[in-house]
Design a protein around this motif. Structure first.
Motif, PDB file in Angstrom:
ATOM      1  N   ALA A 152      40.702   9.427  17.244  1.00 14.13           N
ATOM      2  CA  ALA A 152      40.152  10.238  18.337  1.00 14.13           C
ATOM      3  C   ALA A 152      40.176   9.453  19.643  1.00 14.13           C
ATOM      4  CB  ALA A 152      38.733  10.684  17.995  1.00 14.13           C
ATOM      5  N   ASN A 153      39.883   8.151  19.577  1.00 17.78           N
ATOM      6  CA  ASN A 153      39.939   7.315  20.784  1.00 17.78           C
ATOM      7  C   ASN A 153      41.351   7.250  21.344  1.00 17.78           C
ATOM      8  OD1 ASN A 153      37.207   6.735  20.855  1.00 17.78           O
ATOM      9  ND2 ASN A 153      37.419   4.878  19.642  1.00 17.78           N
ATOM     10  N   VAL A 154      42.345   7.122  20.472  1.00 19.89           N
ATOM     11  CA  VAL A 154      43.744   7.101  20.921  1.00 19.89           C
ATOM     12  C   VAL A 154      44.092   8.427  21.598  1.00 19.89           C
ATOM     13  CG1 VAL A 154      46.155   7.051  20.138  1.00 19.89           C
ATOM     14  CG2 VAL A 154      44.503   5.415  19.194  1.00 19.89           C
ATOM     15  N   LEU A 155      43.618   9.529  21.014  1.00 19.70           N
ATOM     16  CA  LEU A 155      43.951  10.858  21.536  1.00 19.70           C
ATOM     17  C   LEU A 155      43.224  11.186  22.842  1.00 19.70           C
ATOM     18  CD1 LEU A 155      44.142  12.880  18.210  1.00 19.70           C
ATOM     19  CD2 LEU A 155      46.038  12.061  19.627  1.00 19.70           C
ATOM     20  N   ARG A 156      42.238  10.380  23.216  1.00 17.73           N
ATOM     21  CA  ARG A 156      41.559  10.575  24.511  1.00 17.73           C
ATOM     22  C   ARG A 156      42.334   9.915  25.644  1.00 17.73           C
ATOM     23  NH1 ARG A 156      36.993   8.946  21.459  1.00 17.73           N
ATOM     24  NH2 ARG A 156      35.914  10.777  20.692  1.00 17.73           N
ATOM     25  N   GLN A 157      43.330   9.100  25.299  1.00 15.29           N
ATOM     26  CA  GLN A 157      44.087   8.357  26.300  1.00 15.29           C
ATOM     27  C   GLN A 157      45.407   9.060  26.606  1.00 15.29           C
ATOM     28  OE1 GLN A 157      44.465   4.324  24.812  1.00 15.29           O
ATOM     29  NE2 GLN A 157      42.404   4.420  23.951  1.00 15.29           N
ATOM     30  N   LYS A 158      45.931   8.740  27.771  1.00 13.08           N
ATOM     31  CA  LYS A 158      47.235   9.270  28.163  1.00 13.08           C
ATOM     32  C   LYS A 158      48.230   8.133  28.187  1.00 13.08           C
ATOM     33  CE  LYS A 158      45.736  13.447  29.003  1.00 13.08           C
ATOM     34  NZ  LYS A 158      45.307  14.060  27.803  1.00 13.08           N
ATOM     35  N   PRO A 159      49.478   8.349  27.867  1.00 15.09           N
ATOM     36  CA  PRO A 159      49.991   9.624  27.374  1.00 15.09           C
ATOM     37  C   PRO A 159      49.623   9.822  25.906  1.00 15.09           C
ATOM     38  CG  PRO A 159      51.736   7.984  27.356  1.00 15.09           C
ATOM     39  CD  PRO A 159      50.515   7.323  27.956  1.00 15.09           C
ATOM     40  N   LEU A 160      49.618  11.092  25.490  1.00 14.75           N
ATOM     41  CA  LEU A 160      49.378  11.406  24.086  1.00 14.75           C
ATOM     42  C   LEU A 160      50.553  10.912  23.253  1.00 14.75           C
ATOM     43  CD1 LEU A 160      48.097  15.100  24.203  1.00 14.75           C
ATOM     44  CD2 LEU A 160      46.769  13.069  23.611  1.00 14.75           C
ATOM     45  N   LEU A 209      41.708  17.111  11.550  1.00 13.83           N
ATOM     46  CA  LEU A 209      42.751  18.020  12.025  1.00 13.83           C
ATOM     47  C   LEU A 209      42.142  19.318  12.553  1.00 13.83           C
ATOM     48  CD1 LEU A 209      45.719  18.663  12.435  1.00 13.83           C
ATOM     49  CD2 LEU A 209      45.838  19.350  10.028  1.00 13.83           C
ATOM     50  N   ARG A 210      41.136  19.819  11.866  1.00 12.79           N
ATOM     51  CA  ARG A 210      40.441  21.037  12.321  1.00 12.79           C
ATOM     52  C   ARG A 210      39.854  20.816  13.719  1.00 12.79           C
ATOM     53  NH1 ARG A 210      37.760  22.086   7.493  1.00 12.79           N
ATOM     54  NH2 ARG A 210      39.096  23.736   6.754  1.00 12.79           N
ATOM     55  N   GLN A 211      39.189  19.683  13.905  1.00  9.44           N
ATOM     56  CA  GLN A 211      38.597  19.365  15.215  1.00  9.44           C
ATOM     57  C   GLN A 211      39.690  19.218  16.273  1.00  9.44           C
ATOM     58  OE1 GLN A 211      36.221  15.834  14.605  1.00  9.44           O
ATOM     59  NE2 GLN A 211      34.882  16.862  13.141  1.00  9.44           N
ATOM     60  N   MET A 212      40.780  18.574  15.909  1.00 11.17           N
ATOM     61  CA  MET A 212      41.893  18.373  16.835  1.00 11.17           C
ATOM     62  C   MET A 212      42.466  19.714  17.274  1.00 11.17           C
ATOM     63  SD  MET A 212      45.064  15.878  16.000  1.00 11.17           S
ATOM     64  CE  MET A 212      46.506  16.750  16.539  1.00 11.17           C
ATOM     65  N   ARG A 253      42.698  22.789  22.970  1.00 13.40           N
ATOM     66  CA  ARG A 253      44.002  23.282  23.447  1.00 13.40           C
ATOM     67  C   ARG A 253      44.959  22.166  23.857  1.00 13.40           C
ATOM     68  NH1 ARG A 253      44.468  28.329  26.915  1.00 13.40           N
ATOM     69  NH2 ARG A 253      46.529  27.914  26.111  1.00 13.40           N
ATOM     70  N   VAL A 254      44.421  21.033  24.303  1.00 13.96           N
ATOM     71  CA  VAL A 254      45.270  19.930  24.746  1.00 13.96           C
ATOM     72  C   VAL A 254      46.192  19.441  23.620  1.00 13.96           C
ATOM     73  CG1 VAL A 254      43.602  18.089  24.249  1.00 13.96           C
ATOM     74  CG2 VAL A 254      45.286  17.763  26.062  1.00 13.96           C
ATOM     75  N   PHE A 255      45.814  19.715  22.364  1.00 11.12           N
ATOM     76  CA  PHE A 255      46.603  19.269  21.215  1.00 11.12           C
ATOM     77  C   PHE A 255      47.451  20.382  20.605  1.00 11.12           C
ATOM     78  CE2 PHE A 255      42.690  16.538  21.045  1.00 11.12           C
ATOM     79  CZ  PHE A 255      43.292  15.431  21.624  1.00 11.12           C
ATOM     80  N   ASP A 256      47.517  21.536  21.265  1.00  5.58           N
ATOM     81  CA  ASP A 256      48.272  22.674  20.722  1.00  5.58           C
ATOM     82  C   ASP A 256      49.721  22.333  20.399  1.00  5.58           C
ATOM     83  OD1 ASP A 256      46.102  24.347  20.802  1.00  5.58           O
ATOM     84  OD2 ASP A 256      46.824  25.577  22.476  1.00  5.58           O
ATOM     85  N   ASN A 257      50.345  21.499  21.216  1.00  6.69           N
ATOM     86  CA  ASN A 257      51.770  21.205  21.037  1.00  6.69           C
ATOM     87  C   ASN A 257      52.039  19.865  20.365  1.00  6.69           C
ATOM     88  OD1 ASN A 257      52.616  23.626  22.279  1.00  6.69           O
ATOM     89  ND2 ASN A 257      52.148  22.728  24.269  1.00  6.69           N
ATOM     90  N   LEU A 258      50.993  19.206  19.861  1.00  7.22           N
ATOM     91  CA  LEU A 258      51.147  17.903  19.224  1.00  7.22           C
ATOM     92  C   LEU A 258      51.407  18.087  17.726  1.00  7.22           C
ATOM     93  CD1 LEU A 258      51.044  14.813  19.337  1.00  7.22           C
ATOM     94  CD2 LEU A 258      48.556  14.969  19.161  1.00  7.22           C
ATOM     95  N   PRO A 259      52.626  17.767  17.265  1.00  5.56           N
ATOM     96  CA  PRO A 259      52.931  17.935  15.837  1.00  5.56           C
ATOM     97  C   PRO A 259      52.152  16.951  14.969  1.00  5.56           C
ATOM     98  CG  PRO A 259      54.956  17.696  17.132  1.00  5.56           C
ATOM     99  CD  PRO A 259      53.801  17.335  18.020  1.00  5.56           C
ATOM    100  N   VAL A 260      51.725  17.441  13.793  1.00  3.90           N
ATOM    101  CA  VAL A 260      50.983  16.610  12.843  1.00  3.90           C
ATOM    102  C   VAL A 260      51.650  16.712  11.476  1.00  3.90           C
ATOM    103  CG1 VAL A 260      48.779  16.272  11.650  1.00  3.90           C
ATOM    104  CG2 VAL A 260      48.790  16.910  14.067  1.00  3.90           C
ATOM    105  N   ILE A 261      51.894  15.542  10.886  1.00  5.17           N
ATOM    106  CA  ILE A 261      52.412  15.446   9.523  1.00  5.17           C
ATOM    107  C   ILE A 261      51.299  14.867   8.668  1.00  5.17           C
ATOM    108  CG2 ILE A 261      54.105  14.348   7.999  1.00  5.17           C
ATOM    109  CD1 ILE A 261      55.857  13.974  10.583  1.00  5.17           C
TER     110      ILE A 261
END
Length: 131
Positions: A43-51, A70-73, A77-85
């Motif tokens: 979560a700390n990494v995802l608060r920084q830019k760039p994603l 993943l549910r929280q992510m 909306r900022v994570f809508d386009n971030l792919p997750v495996i």
């Protein structure tokens, strides 16, 4: 991500040996790994830019389940386009369905073929999320 930028891959897994293996594979594939061993670190990494450009997520984390993370992510909306495996030892069909239903783009089970993980990351870098 522009063509000259190195893709950044966030690897969230508390298994030190697996974390090292996956980050080595990512580095060898000319991508930049970012490591997190807990959902809190991720979560700390995802608060920084760039994603990061892709997230590789284990389900069994020490602080919060990968599904809950993943549910929280996906609620932001900022994570809508971030792919997750999801990369998990949990191979139960119900678990796989749940992972995909809460927003994972792919679900790979451990043990996995190294080529399969890298090709899946590269595919998502090219195509992005299919919503």
């Amino acid at each position: 991500m522009s063509a000259d930028e190195t893709p950044r891959v966030l690897v969230v897994d508390d298994d030190e040996a697996l974390q090292k293996l996956v980050t080595t594979l990512i580095t060898r594939a000319n991508m930049e790994p970012i490591s997190a061993v807990t959902a809190g670190e991720a979560a700390n990494v995802l608060r920084q830019k760039p994603l990061p450009d892709v997230v590789v997520l284990d389900l069994m984390l020490p602080d919060v389940s990968g599904i809950e993370f993943l549910r929280q992510m996906r609620s932001k909306r900022v994570f809508d386009n971030l792919p997750v495996i999801i990369l998990s030892a949990l191979a139960d069909p119900d678990q796989i369905r749940e992972g995909l239903s809460v927003g994972a783009d792919r679900y790979l089970t451990k043990p996995y073929l190294a080529n399969n993980l890298i090709s899946t990351i590269q595919e998502l870098l090219k195509t992005g999320r299919k919503k």
